[in-house]
Design a protein around this motif. Structure first.
Motif, PDB file in Angstrom:
ATOM      1  N   GLN A   1       0.830  -1.201   0.000  1.00 58.32           N
ATOM      2  CA  GLN A   1       0.000   0.000   0.000  1.00 58.32           C
ATOM      3  C   GLN A   1       0.863   1.249   0.000  1.00 58.32           C
ATOM      4  OE1 GLN A   1      -2.376   1.538   3.567  1.00 58.32           O
ATOM      5  NE2 GLN A   1      -3.936   0.444   2.437  1.00 58.32           N
ATOM      6  N   ASN A   2       1.920   1.263   0.821  1.00 61.03           N
ATOM      7  CA  ASN A   2       2.787   2.433   0.915  1.00 61.03           C
ATOM      8  C   ASN A   2       3.579   2.659  -0.364  1.00 61.03           C
ATOM      9  OD1 ASN A   2       1.968   2.945   3.533  1.00 61.03           O
ATOM     10  ND2 ASN A   2       3.627   1.768   4.463  1.00 61.03           N
ATOM     11  N   GLN A   3       3.849   1.577  -1.109  1.00 62.73           N
ATOM     12  CA  GLN A   3       4.624   1.702  -2.333  1.00 62.73           C
ATOM     13  C   GLN A   3       3.750   2.054  -3.535  1.00 62.73           C
ATOM     14  OE1 GLN A   3       6.653  -2.044  -2.617  1.00 62.73           O
ATOM     15  NE2 GLN A   3       7.999  -1.624  -0.877  1.00 62.73           N
ATOM     16  N   SER A   4       2.440   1.969  -3.378  1.00 62.28           N
ATOM     17  CA  SER A   4       1.542   2.250  -4.480  1.00 62.28           C
ATOM     18  C   SER A   4       1.356   3.763  -4.632  1.00 62.28           C
ATOM     19  CB  SER A   4       0.178   1.586  -4.240  1.00 62.28           C
ATOM     20  OG  SER A   4      -0.494   2.242  -3.180  1.00 62.28           O
ATOM     21  N   PRO A   5       0.901   4.231  -5.815  1.00 66.62           N
ATOM     22  CA  PRO A   5       0.667   5.661  -6.018  1.00 66.62           C
ATOM     23  C   PRO A   5      -0.370   6.233  -5.054  1.00 66.62           C
ATOM     24  CG  PRO A   5       0.682   4.482  -8.113  1.00 66.62           C
ATOM     25  CD  PRO A   5       0.665   3.446  -7.035  1.00 66.62           C
ATOM     26  N   ASP A   6      -1.256   5.369  -4.511  1.00 68.21           N
ATOM     27  CA  ASP A   6      -2.303   5.833  -3.615  1.00 68.21           C
ATOM     28  C   ASP A   6      -1.878   5.777  -2.152  1.00 68.21           C
ATOM     29  OD1 ASP A   6      -4.036   6.228  -5.772  1.00 68.21           O
ATOM     30  OD2 ASP A   6      -4.743   4.158  -5.700  1.00 68.21           O
ATOM     31  N   GLY A   7      -0.631   5.365  -1.884  1.00 64.47           N
ATOM     32  CA  GLY A   7      -0.187   5.232  -0.510  1.00 64.47           C
ATOM     33  C   GLY A   7      -0.278   6.540   0.261  1.00 64.47           C
ATOM     34  N   GLN A   8       0.038   7.654  -0.398  1.00 59.05           N
ATOM     35  CA  GLN A   8      -0.007   8.950   0.270  1.00 59.05           C
ATOM     36  C   GLN A   8      -1.429   9.326   0.627  1.00 59.05           C
ATOM     37  OE1 GLN A   8       1.143  12.853  -1.743  1.00 59.05           O
ATOM     38  NE2 GLN A   8       2.999  12.350  -0.607  1.00 59.05           N
TER      39      GLN A   8
ATOM     40  N   ARG B   1     -13.284   9.308   2.436  1.00 50.13           N
ATOM     41  CA  ARG B   1     -12.216  10.288   2.195  1.00 50.13           C
ATOM     42  C   ARG B   1     -11.266   9.792   1.112  1.00 50.13           C
ATOM     43  NH1 ARG B   1     -10.792  14.844   0.867  1.00 50.13           N
ATOM     44  NH2 ARG B   1      -8.994  15.818   1.894  1.00 50.13           N
ATOM     45  N   LEU B   2     -10.978   8.497   1.086  1.00 53.05           N
ATOM     46  CA  LEU B   2     -10.121   7.939   0.037  1.00 53.05           C
ATOM     47  C   LEU B   2     -10.747   8.157  -1.336  1.00 53.05           C
ATOM     48  CD1 LEU B   2      -8.880   4.549   1.547  1.00 53.05           C
ATOM     49  CD2 LEU B   2      -7.549   6.625   1.194  1.00 53.05           C
ATOM     50  N   GLN B   3     -12.052   7.964  -1.439  1.00 51.61           N
ATOM     51  CA  GLN B   3     -12.731   8.173  -2.715  1.00 51.61           C
ATOM     52  C   GLN B   3     -12.674   9.637  -3.132  1.00 51.61           C
ATOM     53  OE1 GLN B   3     -16.554   6.430  -1.681  1.00 51.61           O
ATOM     54  NE2 GLN B   3     -16.039   4.520  -2.729  1.00 51.61           N
ATOM     55  N   GLU B   4     -12.785  10.554  -2.144  1.00 50.24           N
ATOM     56  CA  GLU B   4     -12.674  11.979  -2.452  1.00 50.24           C
ATOM     57  C   GLU B   4     -11.276  12.326  -2.955  1.00 50.24           C
ATOM     58  OE1 GLU B   4     -13.745  14.015   1.077  1.00 50.24           O
ATOM     59  OE2 GLU B   4     -15.883  13.496   0.954  1.00 50.24           O
ATOM     60  N   LEU B   5     -10.272  11.591  -2.482  1.00 52.08           N
ATOM     61  CA  LEU B   5      -8.888  11.827  -2.903  1.00 52.08           C
ATOM     62  C   LEU B   5      -8.555  11.127  -4.223  1.00 52.08           C
ATOM     63  CD1 LEU B   5      -7.107  11.483   0.564  1.00 52.08           C
ATOM     64  CD2 LEU B   5      -7.424  13.588  -0.759  1.00 52.08           C
ATOM     65  N   GLY B   6      -9.542  10.478  -4.816  1.00 49.07           N
ATOM     66  CA  GLY B   6      -9.347   9.863  -6.126  1.00 49.07           C
ATOM     67  C   GLY B   6      -8.844   8.439  -6.099  1.00 49.07           C
ATOM     68  N   VAL B   7      -8.906   7.769  -4.939  1.00 47.64           N
ATOM     69  CA  VAL B   7      -8.447   6.386  -4.848  1.00 47.64           C
ATOM     70  C   VAL B   7      -9.557   5.454  -5.306  1.00 47.64           C
ATOM     71  CG1 VAL B   7      -7.614   4.569  -3.306  1.00 47.64           C
ATOM     72  CG2 VAL B   7      -6.897   6.936  -2.952  1.00 47.64           C
ATOM     73  N   ASP B   8      -9.217   4.504  -6.168  1.00 40.01           N
ATOM     74  CA  ASP B   8     -10.187   3.533  -6.661  1.00 40.01           C
ATOM     75  C   ASP B   8     -10.356   2.433  -5.615  1.00 40.01           C
ATOM     76  OD1 ASP B   8     -11.888   1.957  -8.130  1.00 40.01           O
ATOM     77  OD2 ASP B   8     -10.315   1.105  -9.410  1.00 40.01           O
ATOM     78  N   ILE B   9     -11.510   2.426  -4.933  1.00 38.44           N
ATOM     79  CA  ILE B   9     -11.784   1.419  -3.911  1.00 38.44           C
ATOM     80  C   ILE B   9     -12.414   0.210  -4.591  1.00 38.44           C
ATOM     81  CG2 ILE B   9     -12.880   0.941  -1.699  1.00 38.44           C
ATOM     82  CD1 ILE B   9     -10.837   3.164  -1.594  1.00 38.44           C
TER      83      ILE B   9
END
Length: 253
Positions: free
Chosen positions: A57-64, A103-111
């Motif tokens: 997760q931390n290494q993925s583009p969405d980790g931040q 909040r993850l969805q608001e940040l553009g993360v694909d859940i």
């Protein structure tokens, strides 16, 4: 029918690519094989699998984005706790998980799947001093052990060295992301989302927290949002690597 225990062990084995364990599982359901389980071994396996998931997760583009969402959930918990010190707040893990997911969805993360609630609980317990988890039926409740929580909170408030170190680390993280961001080029027109693309998410998140506190339930107004982006662009434009040649150089305007 495969037991839930076998399914979980199987999931962990493939996540860790443990070929020896995978070979044992290929023979069929572990319960049907009358396999013996040691609690310590199962806990070690589960923890190793959770660490693997966190590393990926931390290494993925969405980790931040996951980190930003966690900080805002923690801000929400602390705000509720400080709102009325005469009442001990109790949080349902399922409710915090929903806030975190939204909040993850608001940040553009694909859940694409369900967020692991156990891992979220472990991260909250690791980062919020004095927070403890209790099971009540099917629910997991999070609350503070009052005396320990207040003692740790007072100790943190008095430790100015730790605060200064935290500020320095935050600055290093944000500056690292700013220097990695490529310089944008103006082609005669502004594309949709160009302001957001011109600056790192971490910088925008920090400025948003400074202007409107890190609370996941506080939605920034359009005015605050534009002010945050404008400040982020100004800082991004004036950021540059520190070298012996530009130590005395002035900022660009």
């Amino acid at each position: 029918m495969t037991s839930k225990l076998t399914q979980r062990v199987n999931h962990c084995a493939f996540k860790l690519q443990d070929q020896k364990l995978i070979a044992k599982l290929s023979a069929g359901d572990l319960v049907a094989q009358e396999a013996k389980y040691h609690s310590a071994c199962l806990v070690k396996l589960y923890n190793a699998s959770n660490r693997k998931v966190e590393e990926e997760q931390n290494q993925s583009p969405d980790g931040q984005a996951h980190g930003i969402a966690l900080v805002e959930v923690i801000g929400y918990i602390e705000d509720i706790r400080l709102a009325d010190k005469t009442v001990a707040p109790i949080f349902k893990l399922s409710n915090l998980l929903q806030l975190y997911t939204d909040r993850l969805q608001e940040l553009g993360v694909d859940i694409s799947g369900r967020i692991n609630s156990t891992r979220l609980k472990e991260r909250l317990l690791a980062h919020v001093s004095g927070l403890h988890a209790y099971r009540q039926g099917r629910d997991i409740l999070l609350t503070f052990e009052e005396d320990v929580g207040l003692a740790l909170k007072d100790a943190c408030l008095d430790d100015f060295d730790d605060e200064a170190i935290c500020i320095a680390k935050a600055a290093q993280i944000i500056r690292r992301d700013m220097l990695k961001k490529h310089t944008s080029h103006f082609d005669g027109y502004f594309e949709k989302g160009c302001q957001e693309d011109a600056v790192p998410k971490s910088l925008v998140a920090l400025l948003g927290m400074l202007m409107d506190e890190p609370n996941i339930k506080n939605k920034a107004s359009d005015t605050v949002r534009q002010a945050t982006l404008s400040l982020a662009q100004l800082l991004q434009y004036n950021s540059k690597p520190r070298t012996s040649q530009n130590c005395l150089a002035g900022s660009r305007h």
